[in-house]
Write an enzyme that holds these catalytic residues in place. Structure first.
Site, PDB file in Angstrom:
ATOM      1  N   LYS A   9       0.837  -1.203   0.000  1.00 31.68           N
ATOM      2  CA  LYS A   9       0.000   0.000   0.000  1.00 31.68           C
ATOM      3  C   LYS A   9       0.878   1.262   0.000  1.00 31.68           C
ATOM      4  O   LYS A   9       2.095   1.183   0.242  1.00 31.68           O
ATOM      5  CB  LYS A   9      -0.922  -0.036   1.231  1.00 31.68           C
ATOM      6  CG  LYS A   9      -1.958  -1.173   1.179  1.00 31.68           C
ATOM      7  CD  LYS A   9      -2.883  -1.116   2.392  1.00 31.68           C
ATOM      8  CE  LYS A   9      -3.933  -2.216   2.344  1.00 31.68           C
ATOM      9  NZ  LYS A   9      -4.874  -2.145   3.483  1.00 31.68           N
ATOM     10  N   TYR A  49     -12.405  -2.003  -3.457  1.00 29.53           N
ATOM     11  CA  TYR A  49     -12.962  -2.073  -2.108  1.00 29.53           C
ATOM     12  C   TYR A  49     -14.490  -2.019  -2.107  1.00 29.53           C
ATOM     13  O   TYR A  49     -15.103  -1.594  -1.119  1.00 29.53           O
ATOM     14  CB  TYR A  49     -12.373  -0.961  -1.227  1.00 29.53           C
ATOM     15  CG  TYR A  49     -10.978  -1.268  -0.694  1.00 29.53           C
ATOM     16  CD1 TYR A  49     -10.726  -2.451   0.017  1.00 29.53           C
ATOM     17  CD2 TYR A  49      -9.927  -0.386  -0.875  1.00 29.53           C
ATOM     18  CE1 TYR A  49      -9.462  -2.740   0.510  1.00 29.53           C
ATOM     19  CE2 TYR A  49      -8.646  -0.671  -0.367  1.00 29.53           C
ATOM     20  CZ  TYR A  49      -8.424  -1.857   0.324  1.00 29.53           C
ATOM     21  OH  TYR A  49      -7.180  -2.138   0.828  1.00 29.53           O
ATOM     22  N   PHE A  57     -15.416   3.623   7.263  1.00 30.66           N
ATOM     23  CA  PHE A  57     -14.009   3.767   6.871  1.00 30.66           C
ATOM     24  C   PHE A  57     -13.799   3.759   5.361  1.00 30.66           C
ATOM     25  O   PHE A  57     -12.667   3.852   4.894  1.00 30.66           O
ATOM     26  CB  PHE A  57     -13.158   2.686   7.550  1.00 30.66           C
ATOM     27  CG  PHE A  57     -13.542   1.261   7.210  1.00 30.66           C
ATOM     28  CD1 PHE A  57     -13.063   0.641   6.064  1.00 30.66           C
ATOM     29  CD2 PHE A  57     -14.395   0.540   8.052  1.00 30.66           C
ATOM     30  CE1 PHE A  57     -13.406  -0.672   5.754  1.00 30.66           C
ATOM     31  CE2 PHE A  57     -14.744  -0.775   7.746  1.00 30.66           C
ATOM     32  CZ  PHE A  57     -14.254  -1.382   6.589  1.00 30.66           C
ATOM     33  N   ARG A  85      -2.190 -14.488   3.388  1.00 31.57           N
ATOM     34  CA  ARG A  85      -2.952 -13.811   4.452  1.00 31.57           C
ATOM     35  C   ARG A  85      -2.310 -14.090   5.814  1.00 31.57           C
ATOM     36  O   ARG A  85      -2.241 -13.221   6.674  1.00 31.57           O
ATOM     37  CB  ARG A  85      -4.416 -14.285   4.446  1.00 31.57           C
ATOM     38  CG  ARG A  85      -5.221 -13.841   3.242  1.00 31.57           C
ATOM     39  CD  ARG A  85      -5.619 -12.384   3.276  1.00 31.57           C
ATOM     40  NE  ARG A  85      -6.565 -12.049   4.324  1.00 31.57           N
ATOM     41  CZ  ARG A  85      -7.208 -10.886   4.397  1.00 31.57           C
ATOM     42  NH1 ARG A  85      -7.021  -9.938   3.479  1.00 31.57           N
ATOM     43  NH2 ARG A  85      -8.029 -10.629   5.386  1.00 31.57           N
ATOM     44  N   ARG A 102       2.325  -7.255   8.956  1.00 29.96           N
ATOM     45  CA  ARG A 102       1.646  -6.119   9.589  1.00 29.96           C
ATOM     46  C   ARG A 102       2.147  -5.901  11.019  1.00 29.96           C
ATOM     47  O   ARG A 102       2.255  -4.770  11.474  1.00 29.96           O
ATOM     48  CB  ARG A 102       0.132  -6.326   9.539  1.00 29.96           C
ATOM     49  CG  ARG A 102      -0.433  -6.056   8.135  1.00 29.96           C
ATOM     50  CD  ARG A 102      -1.830  -6.567   7.981  1.00 29.96           C
ATOM     51  NE  ARG A 102      -2.478  -6.044   6.775  1.00 29.96           N
ATOM     52  CZ  ARG A 102      -3.651  -6.476   6.323  1.00 29.96           C
ATOM     53  NH1 ARG A 102      -4.302  -7.422   6.968  1.00 29.96           N
ATOM     54  NH2 ARG A 102      -4.174  -5.959   5.232  1.00 29.96           N
ATOM     55  N   ASN A 112      -1.762  -0.282   7.225  1.00 28.55           N
ATOM     56  CA  ASN A 112      -1.308  -1.652   7.487  1.00 28.55           C
ATOM     57  C   ASN A 112      -0.451  -2.259   6.368  1.00 28.55           C
ATOM     58  O   ASN A 112      -0.338  -3.465   6.247  1.00 28.55           O
ATOM     59  CB  ASN A 112      -2.474  -2.543   7.906  1.00 28.55           C
ATOM     60  CG  ASN A 112      -3.587  -2.565   6.879  1.00 28.55           C
ATOM     61  OD1 ASN A 112      -3.410  -2.077   5.758  1.00 28.55           O
ATOM     62  ND2 ASN A 112      -4.716  -3.146   7.230  1.00 28.55           N
ATOM     63  N   HIS A 115      -1.909  -5.260   1.169  1.00 27.83           N
ATOM     64  CA  HIS A 115      -3.209  -5.864   0.878  1.00 27.83           C
ATOM     65  C   HIS A 115      -2.982  -7.258   0.309  1.00 27.83           C
ATOM     66  O   HIS A 115      -2.032  -7.464  -0.445  1.00 27.83           O
ATOM     67  CB  HIS A 115      -3.990  -5.046  -0.168  1.00 27.83           C
ATOM     68  CG  HIS A 115      -5.114  -5.835  -0.768  1.00 27.83           C
ATOM     69  ND1 HIS A 115      -6.320  -5.987  -0.112  1.00 27.83           N
ATOM     70  CD2 HIS A 115      -5.208  -6.584  -1.887  1.00 27.83           C
ATOM     71  CE1 HIS A 115      -7.101  -6.785  -0.841  1.00 27.83           C
ATOM     72  NE2 HIS A 115      -6.438  -7.158  -1.922  1.00 27.83           N
ATOM     73  N   GLU A 126      -9.567  -9.564  -8.203  1.00 29.70           N
ATOM     74  CA  GLU A 126      -8.547  -8.529  -8.043  1.00 29.70           C
ATOM     75  C   GLU A 126      -7.414  -8.667  -9.063  1.00 29.70           C
ATOM     76  O   GLU A 126      -6.907  -7.672  -9.566  1.00 29.70           O
ATOM     77  CB  GLU A 126      -8.007  -8.563  -6.606  1.00 29.70           C
ATOM     78  CG  GLU A 126      -9.076  -8.118  -5.614  1.00 29.70           C
ATOM     79  CD  GLU A 126      -8.742  -8.404  -4.157  1.00 29.70           C
ATOM     80  OE1 GLU A 126      -7.621  -8.883  -3.869  1.00 29.70           O
ATOM     81  OE2 GLU A 126      -9.604  -8.129  -3.294  1.00 29.70           O
TER      82      GLU A 126
HETATM   83  P1  RTP Z   1      -7.149  -5.343   2.892  1.00 29.01           P
HETATM   84  O1  RTP Z   1      -8.432  -5.652   2.150  1.00 29.01           O
HETATM   85  O2  RTP Z   1      -6.745  -3.900   2.798  1.00 29.01           O
HETATM   86  O3  RTP Z   1      -6.065  -6.287   2.510  1.00 29.01           O
HETATM   87  O4  RTP Z   1      -7.361  -5.603   4.450  1.00 29.01           O
HETATM   88  P2  RTP Z   1      -8.175  -6.782   5.134  1.00 29.01           P
HETATM   89  O5  RTP Z   1      -8.719  -7.724   4.113  1.00 29.01           O
HETATM   90  O6  RTP Z   1      -7.315  -7.346   6.199  1.00 29.01           O
HETATM   91  O7  RTP Z   1      -9.358  -5.969   5.807  1.00 29.01           O
HETATM   92  P3  RTP Z   1     -10.752  -5.514   5.195  1.00 29.01           P
HETATM   93  O8  RTP Z   1     -11.801  -5.918   6.133  1.00 29.01           O
HETATM   94  O9  RTP Z   1     -10.888  -5.924   3.768  1.00 29.01           O
HETATM   95  O10 RTP Z   1     -10.644  -3.925   5.271  1.00 29.01           O
HETATM   96  C1  RTP Z   1      -9.987  -3.185   4.266  1.00 29.01           C
HETATM   97  C2  RTP Z   1      -9.148  -2.092   4.916  1.00 29.01           C
HETATM   98  O11 RTP Z   1     -10.030  -1.145   5.522  1.00 29.01           O
HETATM   99  C3  RTP Z   1      -9.477  -0.673   6.723  1.00 29.01           C
HETATM  100  N1  RTP Z   1     -10.409  -0.949   7.803  1.00 29.01           N
HETATM  101  N2  RTP Z   1     -10.690  -0.094   8.753  1.00 29.01           N
HETATM  102  N3  RTP Z   1     -13.049  -0.729  11.409  1.00 29.01           N
HETATM  103  C4  RTP Z   1     -12.149  -0.062  10.730  1.00 29.01           C
HETATM  104  O12 RTP Z   1     -11.793   1.056  11.042  1.00 29.01           O
HETATM  105  C5  RTP Z   1     -11.592  -0.689   9.540  1.00 29.01           C
HETATM  106  N4  RTP Z   1     -11.877  -1.896   9.104  1.00 29.01           N
HETATM  107  C6  RTP Z   1     -11.123  -2.051   7.986  1.00 29.01           C
HETATM  108  C7  RTP Z   1      -8.161  -1.374   6.949  1.00 29.01           C
HETATM  109  O13 RTP Z   1      -7.127  -0.503   6.550  1.00 29.01           O
HETATM  110  C8  RTP Z   1      -8.244  -2.577   6.027  1.00 29.01           C
HETATM  111  O14 RTP Z   1      -6.968  -2.941   5.545  1.00 29.01           O
HETATM  112 MG    MG Z   2      -9.843  -7.109   2.429  1.00 30.67          MG
END
Ligand code: RTP
Ligand code: MG
Length: 148
Positions: A9, A49, A57, A85, A102, A112, A115, A126
């Site tokens: 990122k 997203y 968010f 992951r 992370r 973080n 991705h 993706e």
């Molecule tokens: P990513 O898609 O970015 O790889 O991260 P992830 O799967 O681990 O998490 P995801 O649930 O898909 O969320 C995407 C990104 O949104 C931000 N986030 N903030 N509650 C919150 O404030 C919140 N939840 C998610 C994070 O930066 C996350 O990487």
């Molecule tokens: Mg995600």
């Protein structure tokens, strides 16, 4: 063999962590079959997203992911999606297991550094969103017999 989409990122790129992060996947044994740097457009970020549209968010997330260049890659290997992951660690770096990417490089949920696709369906979607078919390189590595 499975493929997954990974992306350093904008925070990771600005902090000069791209090489280190790519290196972890190389050293683990995964094969890089696509690699490039670019800035994500707003339109692409909103598609990427899409599952988070409407969440509090969402806007900050799109602002952040479009704020600077990313380094994107497609890696291939056994169980690539779940293995990547696991190597990344939990979304919140403070909850990520020690030694994960992370945990090693982050503190804040919104910064973080990496991705990674979270399922076979996300990976296919993706990879298609960010790479053209001809940008994925099919090749043999002599060392594969020492990994598998
Ligand atoms: P990513 O898609 O970015 O790889 O991260 P992830 O799967 O681990 O998490 P995801 O649930 O898909 O969320 C995407 C990104 O949104 C931000 N986030 N903030 N509650 C919150 O404030 C919140 N939840 C998610 C994070 O930066 C996350 O990487
Ligand atoms: Mg995600």
């Amino acid at each position: 063999m499975e493929r997954t989409y990974l992306m350093v990122k904008p925070d990771g790129v600005q902090r000069n962590l791209a090489g280190e992060i790519i290196s972890r996947f190389e050293k683990r044994g995964f094969k890089i079959i696509g690699l490039k740097m670019f800035k994500i457009t707003r339109d692409l970020a909103e598609k990427h997203y899409g599952e988070h549209v409407g969440k509090p968010f969402f806007e900050p997330l799109v602002d952040f992911i479009t704020s600077g260049p990313v380094v994107a890659m497609v890696i291939e290997g056994k169980n690539a999606i779940s293995a990547a992951r696991e190597m990344m660690g939990a979304t919140d770096p403070l909850k990520a297991a020690p030694g994960t990417i992370r945990n090693s490089f982050g503190i804040d949920m919104g910064r973080n550094v990496i991705h990674g696709s979270d399922s076979p369906a996300s990976a296919a979607r993706e990879i298609g969103l960010f790479f053209k078919e001809e940008e994925l390189v099919v090749y043999n590595r002599d060392l594969d017999r020492w990994i598998y």
